[in-house]
Design a protein around this motif. Structure first.
Motif, PDB file in Angstrom:
ATOM      1  N   PRO A 133       0.798  -1.236   0.000  1.00 15.17           N
ATOM      2  CA  PRO A 133       0.000   0.000   0.000  1.00 15.17           C
ATOM      3  C   PRO A 133       0.826   1.279   0.000  1.00 15.17           C
ATOM      4  N   HIS A 134       2.001   1.277   0.626  1.00 15.71           N
ATOM      5  CA  HIS A 134       2.830   2.477   0.698  1.00 15.71           C
ATOM      6  C   HIS A 134       4.115   2.326  -0.110  1.00 15.71           C
ATOM      7  N   HIS A 135       4.012   1.603  -1.204  1.00 18.20           N
ATOM      8  CA  HIS A 135       5.180   1.437  -2.069  1.00 18.20           C
ATOM      9  C   HIS A 135       5.690   2.788  -2.550  1.00 18.20           C
ATOM     10  N   GLU A 136       6.992   3.009  -2.414  1.00 18.85           N
ATOM     11  CA  GLU A 136       7.612   4.200  -2.984  1.00 18.85           C
ATOM     12  C   GLU A 136       7.889   3.925  -4.456  1.00 18.85           C
ATOM     13  N   ALA A 137       7.548   4.887  -5.321  1.00 16.83           N
ATOM     14  CA  ALA A 137       7.825   4.691  -6.744  1.00 16.83           C
ATOM     15  C   ALA A 137       9.292   4.331  -6.924  1.00 16.83           C
ATOM     16  N   GLY A 138       9.543   3.280  -7.682  1.00 20.25           N
ATOM     17  CA  GLY A 138      10.909   2.789  -7.850  1.00 20.25           C
ATOM     18  C   GLY A 138      11.319   2.697  -9.310  1.00 20.25           C
ATOM     19  N   GLU A 139      12.328   1.895  -9.551  1.00 23.20           N
ATOM     20  CA  GLU A 139      12.924   1.801 -10.884  1.00 23.20           C
ATOM     21  C   GLU A 139      12.273   0.729 -11.747  1.00 23.20           C
ATOM     22  N   ARG A 140      11.246   0.070 -11.219  1.00 28.65           N
ATOM     23  CA  ARG A 140      10.587  -0.963 -12.027  1.00 28.65           C
ATOM     24  C   ARG A 140       9.980  -0.340 -13.279  1.00 28.65           C
ATOM     25  N   THR A 141      10.184  -1.014 -14.415  1.00 26.75           N
ATOM     26  CA  THR A 141       9.589  -0.575 -15.673  1.00 26.75           C
ATOM     27  C   THR A 141       8.176  -1.134 -15.779  1.00 26.75           C
TER      28      THR A 141
ATOM     29  N   ARG B 168      -6.982  -9.673   2.818  1.00 25.51           N
ATOM     30  CA  ARG B 168      -6.131  -8.914   1.896  1.00 25.51           C
ATOM     31  C   ARG B 168      -6.442  -7.412   1.939  1.00 25.51           C
ATOM     32  N   PHE B 169      -7.300  -7.010   2.864  1.00 21.79           N
ATOM     33  CA  PHE B 169      -7.551  -5.588   3.129  1.00 21.79           C
ATOM     34  C   PHE B 169      -6.815  -5.287   4.427  1.00 21.79           C
ATOM     35  N   ILE B 170      -5.615  -4.716   4.332  1.00 17.73           N
ATOM     36  CA  ILE B 170      -4.661  -4.749   5.444  1.00 17.73           C
ATOM     37  C   ILE B 170      -4.428  -3.390   6.108  1.00 17.73           C
ATOM     38  N   HIS B 171      -5.300  -2.423   5.862  1.00 17.74           N
ATOM     39  CA  HIS B 171      -5.120  -1.123   6.509  1.00 17.74           C
ATOM     40  C   HIS B 171      -6.491  -0.541   6.857  1.00 17.74           C
ATOM     41  N   ARG B 172      -6.471   0.551   7.608  1.00 17.99           N
ATOM     42  CA  ARG B 172      -7.714   1.235   7.961  1.00 17.99           C
ATOM     43  C   ARG B 172      -8.391   1.760   6.699  1.00 17.99           C
TER      44      ARG B 172
ATOM     45  N   MET C  92     -16.447  17.501   9.286  1.00 13.43           N
ATOM     46  CA  MET C  92     -15.299  16.598   9.289  1.00 13.43           C
ATOM     47  C   MET C  92     -14.964  16.206   7.848  1.00 13.43           C
ATOM     48  N   CYS C  93     -13.677  16.040   7.571  1.00  9.34           N
ATOM     49  CA  CYS C  93     -13.209  15.609   6.246  1.00  9.34           C
ATOM     50  C   CYS C  93     -12.241  14.449   6.422  1.00  9.34           C
ATOM     51  N   PHE C  94     -12.408  13.410   5.616  1.00  9.37           N
ATOM     52  CA  PHE C  94     -11.546  12.243   5.745  1.00  9.37           C
ATOM     53  C   PHE C  94     -11.589  11.431   4.461  1.00  9.37           C
ATOM     54  N   SER C  95     -10.617  10.539   4.346  1.00 16.08           N
ATOM     55  CA  SER C  95     -10.561   9.668   3.169  1.00 16.08           C
ATOM     56  C   SER C  95     -11.397   8.423   3.395  1.00 16.08           C
ATOM     57  N   VAL C  96     -11.880   7.862   2.294  1.00 16.32           N
ATOM     58  CA  VAL C  96     -12.476   6.522   2.282  1.00 16.32           C
ATOM     59  C   VAL C  96     -11.715   5.767   1.212  1.00 16.32           C
ATOM     60  N   GLU C  97     -10.869   4.803   1.623  1.00 17.58           N
ATOM     61  CA  GLU C  97      -9.908   4.215   0.692  1.00 17.58           C
ATOM     62  C   GLU C  97      -9.650   2.728   0.945  1.00 17.58           C
ATOM     63  N   PRO C  98     -10.657   1.896   0.763  1.00 13.78           N
ATOM     64  CA  PRO C  98     -10.417   0.465   0.901  1.00 13.78           C
ATOM     65  C   PRO C  98      -9.513  -0.052  -0.208  1.00 13.78           C
ATOM     66  N   GLY C  99      -8.921  -1.211   0.038  1.00 13.11           N
ATOM     67  CA  GLY C  99      -8.055  -1.811  -0.972  1.00 13.11           C
ATOM     68  C   GLY C  99      -7.953  -3.312  -0.794  1.00 13.11           C
TER      69      GLY C  99
END
Length: 376
Positions: free
Chosen positions: A216-224, A302-306, A333-340
């Motif tokens: 979920p928090h992958h940093e953009a890398g060198e993968r093509t 496989r849904f591993i975060h809030r 109130m303002c917040f994200s809704v971001e299931p994965g």
């Protein structure tokens, strides 16, 4: 409503009201007051952002029934006096060679318990404790988690403008080529577009292609990035001092039936989470609504975060949409809704909107299509 490019300016009265609410909230929580160090809380409450983080003490002192006081180094007092919120508080400066903690001590209840900014320097906290050994302290997030949670109309305008800029960025990124380019190339495009659409600060540009999308928090890398890849895009930052944060998942070329199905499940879960937003609902109900859909289709593990987090002068702040959080939702109130859903070694899917609580439900502040977009 203000123009996205010309938000309604905050006034000294806005900051006065915020400081009053903070002091009253502290009293209601049984605290003697609030101590605010330089950072997002100080900007929110006073409009003042010190020119640089230094070892010199700068501290906003708020307590019910007392005028707000900003303790500030004398050499920085001219800058503090220029802050929009300065007319709503008293400045107390101190000069090098003097003890700033001795100058601050008379402002505090010598036996009180105070909420203090999470990012306050240990140097300052320990020195205050030494000066006033009868005092005790709690982190501001722990003691007053909803301090910045409810936004007023000018703040909502800013968050809406930031969301519109993130939406415009997404619409443009769909036009660029993904296949054959590195994740970092697409991330650079996202950062450039956010800036072009008015962001003064880019906080993150997640580009997770293929198996990297399962982090979920992958940093953009060198993968093509290649044809057949699912690509998770998660990006945001600050515009007019307020945050944006949105996620969409795209596919390079036509998806497989499984990829399309997983995306459809996440889209249904995200809609369920948004539909659950209403005044009085507990934060955990948003998480439960989204999670129930994904669990019902067999992907619960496989849904591993809030499901979400608050947003305002920072891109991640309370409240949090997670099981166990019973804080009721309040209009503004303002917040994200971001299931994965994240399938290790294969791909991931996340869909995210910022939602604000209204008087009778919720309103999404992101409006781009949530269907699986096909890119080249």
């Amino acid at each position: 409503m203000s123009s996205p490019n010309q938000p309604v300016p905050f006034t000294a009265d806005d900051y006065r009201a915020r400081m009053t609410r903070a002091a009253e909230s502290a009293a209601a929580a049984g605290l003697a007051g609030v101590l605010v160090a330089p950072g997002p809380d100080m900007v929110h409450l006073t409009g003042y952002q010190p020119p640089a983080a230094t070892e010199r003490l700068t501290l906003l002192v708020l307590a019910a029934g007392q005028d707000p006081v900003l303790v500030v180094p004398a050499l920085e007092a001219p800058d503090a006096e220029k802050a929009v919120g300065a007319p709503a508080l008293t400045l107390r400066d101190w000069t090098d060679g003097k003890d700033p903690y001795a100058a601050t001590a008379p402002l505090l209840d010598a036996r009180g318990r105070f909420a203090i900014s999470d990012n306050a320097w240990a140097l300052h906290l320990l020195s205050l404790q030494q000066q006033l050994p009868g005092t005790s302290y709690a982190s501001l997030t722990e003691a007053l988690p909803m301090l910045r949670a409810v936004k007023d109309a000018p703040e909502l305008d800013r968050i809406a403008a930031a969301g519109a800029a993130a939406d415009a960025t997404y619409e443009e990124i769909l036009k660029v080529r993904f296949s054959g380019r590195k994740e970092t190339d697409v991330a650079a495009d996202l950062a450039r577009l956010l800036t072009e659409y008015g962001h003064s600060q880019v906080d993150f540009t997640v580009v997770g292609s293929g198996p990297n999308g399962a982090n979920p928090h992958h940093e953009a890398g060198e993968r093509t990035i290649g044809r057949g890849d699912m690509v998770v895009l998660d990006f945001g930052g600050l515009k007019h001092g307020y945050g944006s944060d949105t996620s969409r998942t795209v596919h390079v070329g036509e998806p497989t039936a499984e990829e399309q199905r997983v995306h459809d499940i996440v889209r249904e879960a995200q809609a369920a989470g948004c539909d659950a937003v209403r005044p009085g609902a507990a934060c955990q109900e948003i998480d439960r609504a989204a999670r129930a859909v994904i669990t019902g289709f067999g992907y619960g593990e496989r849904f591993i975060h809030r499901t979400g987090h608050g947003i305002g002068v920072t891109t991640h702040e309370p409240p949090y949409m997670i099981e166990g959080e019973e804080q009721p939702l309040v209009p503004g109130m303002c917040f994200s809704v971001e299931p994965g859903v994240y399938l290790p070694g294969r791909f991931g899917v996340r869909i995210e909107d910022i939602v604000t609580v209204t008087e009778d439900g919720g309103r999404r502040l992101n409006a781009t299509a949530r269907e699986l977009a096909i890119v080249e």
